[in-house]
Write a protein that holds these residues in place. Structure first.
Motif, short mmCIF file in Angstrom:
data_model
loop_
_atom_site.label_atom_id
_atom_site.label_comp_id
_atom_site.label_asym_id
_atom_site.label_seq_id
_atom_site.Cartn_x
_atom_site.Cartn_y
_atom_site.Cartn_z
N THR A 131 0.85 -1.19 0.00
CA THR A 131 0.00 0.00 0.00
C THR A 131 0.88 1.24 0.00
OG1 THR A 131 -1.74 -1.15 1.24
CG2 THR A 131 -1.83 1.26 1.18
N PHE A 132 0.73 2.08 -1.02
CA PHE A 132 1.45 3.35 -1.14
C PHE A 132 0.51 4.48 -0.68
CE2 PHE A 132 3.34 0.53 -4.21
CZ PHE A 132 4.68 0.87 -4.28
N SER A 133 0.89 5.22 0.35
CA SER A 133 0.06 6.35 0.75
C SER A 133 0.23 7.52 -0.21
CB SER A 133 0.42 6.81 2.17
OG SER A 133 1.68 7.47 2.19
N GLY A 134 1.35 7.52 -0.93
CA GLY A 134 1.65 8.54 -1.92
C GLY A 134 2.82 8.05 -2.76
N PRO A 135 3.32 8.87 -3.70
CA PRO A 135 4.45 8.46 -4.53
C PRO A 135 5.65 8.05 -3.67
CG PRO A 135 3.47 10.47 -5.38
CD PRO A 135 2.82 10.22 -4.05
N LEU A 136 6.39 7.06 -4.14
CA LEU A 136 7.51 6.53 -3.36
C LEU A 136 8.50 7.60 -2.97
CD1 LEU A 136 9.02 3.99 -2.26
CD2 LEU A 136 10.17 3.89 -4.48
N PHE A 137 8.88 8.49 -3.92
CA PHE A 137 9.89 9.50 -3.65
C PHE A 137 9.31 10.79 -3.10
CE2 PHE A 137 12.33 6.87 -6.72
CZ PHE A 137 13.35 6.50 -5.84
N ASN A 138 8.21 10.69 -2.39
CA ASN A 138 7.67 11.80 -1.61
C ASN A 138 7.98 11.51 -0.15
OD1 ASN A 138 6.13 13.57 -0.11
ND2 ASN A 138 4.33 13.45 -1.44
N PRO A 139 8.84 12.31 0.51
CA PRO A 139 9.25 12.01 1.88
C PRO A 139 8.09 11.89 2.86
CG PRO A 139 10.67 13.69 0.93
CD PRO A 139 9.54 13.49 -0.03
#
Length: 293
Positions: A131-139
């Motif tokens: 489950t991604f809460s947002g894009p991977l490279f968003n801290p």
């Protein structure tokens, strides 16, 4: 939302740089002369195996995110990497369960089937629910990985694996934190371990100025953190081993092993220090245990 089935290869994106697998042969500086020293040596070897297995989860998730455009909310270009000309295997299959544009969170099921062999000789089976809460490279994003009947080289792997704070810029490169709770690995019929950890990984050399991980051959990463391990089944139960990095563990893309750094282990009233060397790429690590200096 519309489901999409996405075929990909676990090595199609060169993120193996971040796989902190310790394949080294750990030996003592002098032969242990009591049971506690021997047990400490054994637990150090089991921690190395556990660390490698869970580090592999980040690599798998990063491959999915980058190759399928979940890294920064744009469609990725998986052809721009060093593995592009290498034929991809037919497994695993990643199914995007929430194909809703820029709406988050997004869920992906990574299905390895009954047996999926990568080009490095590693077998995987079962499913990873991600489950991604947002894009991977968003801290600010978090990524949660939950295995279902998942095995790595035949060993069942369980737990709640969280990835957070993933960032990338052209000066400092990649940085991220992993936290494992409820980890459990069946190493054999007679050895089952529980494992938890919290680690921070930072890129220290080889930063790509244009595209993340485009040319990983000169990449170097460091790892710092803590871990704990106990035996649900084994020679010793009821005692927890703790691990703390004394000096950052260093891994180069060009070397499959950790080549530098020190890791302290405390177990059953014995303290040991695993020394991974001075930067030379080899298969050796040394552990000093008990009163042996």
């Amino acid at each position: 939302s519309t489901n999409r089935v996405l075929a990909w290869t676990i090595t199609s994106v060169a993120v193996a740089t971040i796989f902190f697998a310790c394949k080294k042969e750990v030996t003592t500086d002098t032969a242990p002369n009591n049971e506690k020293d021997n047990n400490t040596l054994q637990v150090a070897q089991h921690e190395a195996a556990a660390s490698a297995m869970y580090s592999d989860l980040f690599e798998t998730v990063a491959v999915v995110a980058i190759s399928q455009g979940l890294d920064n909310a744009r469609q990725a270009s998986p052809g721009n990497n060093e593995w592009a000309d290498v034929p991809a295997p037919s497994c695993p299959v990643a199914e995007l369960l929430d194909a809703t544009g820029d709406v988050w969170p997004k869920r992906v099921d990574i299905d390895f089937g009954e047996s999926c062999l990568d080009r490095f000789g590693t077998y995987r089976s079962g499913i990873l629910h991600v489950t991604f809460s947002g894009p991977l490279f968003n801290p600010a994003s978090t990524v949660v990985v939950e295995p279902e009947n998942y095995k790595l080289n035949g060993h069942p792997v369980e737990g709640h694996f969280k990835i957070s704070g993933v960032s990338y810029d052209t000066t400092t490169g990649i940085q991220y934190t992993t936290e494992l709770t409820g980890g459990k690995i069946t190493l054999s019929d007679s050895v089952i371990i529980t494992y938890s950890s919290k680690k921070t990984i930072k890129q220290i050399e080889g930063v790509d100025k244009i595209q993340v991980l485009k040319n990983p051959s000169d990449d170097v990463f460091s790892l710092e953190g803590t871990a704990s391990l106990a035996y649900e089944k084994g020679a010793i139960t009821g005692i927890t081993a703790t691990f703390t990095t004394q000096e950052p563990l260093i891994r180069r893309w060009s070397c499959r092993n950790i080549s530098q750094g020190k890791l302290k282990v405390d177990f059953d009233e014995v303290t040991g220090v695993i020394d991974y060397g001075n930067g030379v790429c080899d298969d050796d690590a040394t552990i000093t245990v008990g009163d042996k200096a």
